[in-house]
Write a protein that holds these residues in place. Structure first.
Motif, PDB file in Angstrom:
ATOM      1  N   ILE A   1      44.372  37.346  48.646  1.00 53.49           N
ATOM      2  CA  ILE A   1      44.875  37.716  47.428  1.00 53.49           C
ATOM      3  C   ILE A   1      44.724  39.314  47.417  1.00 53.49           C
ATOM      4  N   THR A   2      45.731  39.837  46.801  1.00 53.98           N
ATOM      5  CA  THR A   2      45.954  41.233  46.275  1.00 53.98           C
ATOM      6  C   THR A   2      44.971  41.706  45.184  1.00 53.98           C
ATOM      7  N   ILE A   3      44.135  42.682  45.586  1.00 58.24           N
ATOM      8  CA  ILE A   3      43.293  43.222  44.344  1.00 58.24           C
ATOM      9  C   ILE A   3      43.452  44.974  44.336  1.00 58.24           C
ATOM     10  N   THR A   4      42.966  45.172  43.203  1.00 64.41           N
ATOM     11  CA  THR A   4      43.163  46.785  42.670  1.00 64.41           C
ATOM     12  C   THR A   4      41.848  47.201  42.613  1.00 64.41           C
ATOM     13  N   LEU A   5      41.764  48.600  43.177  1.00 65.13           N
ATOM     14  CA  LEU A   5      40.373  49.367  43.152  1.00 65.13           C
ATOM     15  C   LEU A   5      40.777  50.497  42.498  1.00 65.13           C
ATOM     16  N   ARG A   6      39.771  50.737  41.525  1.00 63.37           N
ATOM     17  CA  ARG A   6      39.822  52.103  40.764  1.00 63.37           C
ATOM     18  C   ARG A   6      38.560  52.832  40.917  1.00 63.37           C
TER      19      ARG A   6
ATOM     20  N   ILE B   1      44.332  56.590  39.075  1.00 63.72           N
ATOM     21  CA  ILE B   1      44.720  56.555  40.403  1.00 63.72           C
ATOM     22  C   ILE B   1      44.137  55.032  40.728  1.00 63.72           C
ATOM     23  N   SER B   2      44.891  54.323  41.554  1.00 66.61           N
ATOM     24  CA  SER B   2      44.142  53.134  41.870  1.00 66.61           C
ATOM     25  C   SER B   2      44.742  52.710  43.583  1.00 66.61           C
TER      26      SER B   2
ATOM     27  N   LYS C   1      35.920  50.288  42.626  1.00 61.01           N
ATOM     28  CA  LYS C   1      35.510  49.028  42.533  1.00 61.01           C
ATOM     29  C   LYS C   1      36.886  48.262  42.144  1.00 61.01           C
ATOM     30  N   GLU C   2      36.602  46.896  42.332  1.00 59.10           N
ATOM     31  CA  GLU C   2      37.713  45.917  42.102  1.00 59.10           C
ATOM     32  C   GLU C   2      37.776  45.828  40.524  1.00 59.10           C
ATOM     33  N   ILE C   3      39.125  45.813  40.049  1.00 58.85           N
ATOM     34  CA  ILE C   3      39.334  45.463  38.656  1.00 58.85           C
ATOM     35  C   ILE C   3      40.267  44.307  38.706  1.00 58.85           C
ATOM     36  N   LYS C   4      40.269  43.767  37.419  1.00 56.15           N
ATOM     37  CA  LYS C   4      41.075  42.554  37.214  1.00 56.15           C
ATOM     38  C   LYS C   4      42.438  42.923  37.162  1.00 56.15           C
TER      39      LYS C   4
END
Length: 74
Positions: free
Chosen positions: A9-14, A40-41, A71-74
């Motif tokens: 799955i694709t995730i976003t880090l911030r 920036i993510s 950290k991974e965000i929703k």
């Protein structure tokens, strides 16, 4: 027919440090000043089966100008 999404799955880090700084600046800023911090993510993929918990990586943050925990965000 619809295809199966698969395991990845694709995730976003911030950045976690920018989050702390931006909250402090919001309380100190007046209403006519805008924050100079950009959100920036990074986006990446992870395997759902191998890492079911939230992902944390150390990456470069241009706002902090250093390598920080992302950290991974929703």
């Amino acid at each position: 027919m619809a295809k199966n999404k698969g395991v990845r799955i694709t995730i976003t880090l911030r950045c976690t440090d920018c989050k702390k700084i931006s909250n402090k600046e919001r309380s100190e800023n007046t209403s006519n000043q805008k924050g100079k911090m950009k959100k920036i993510s990074y986006t990446t993929t992870k395997n759902r089966r191998n890492t079911p918990d939230r992902l944390e990586l150390k990456k470069f943050c241009p706002n902090c100008n250093s390598h920080t925990q992302q950290k991974e965000i929703k």
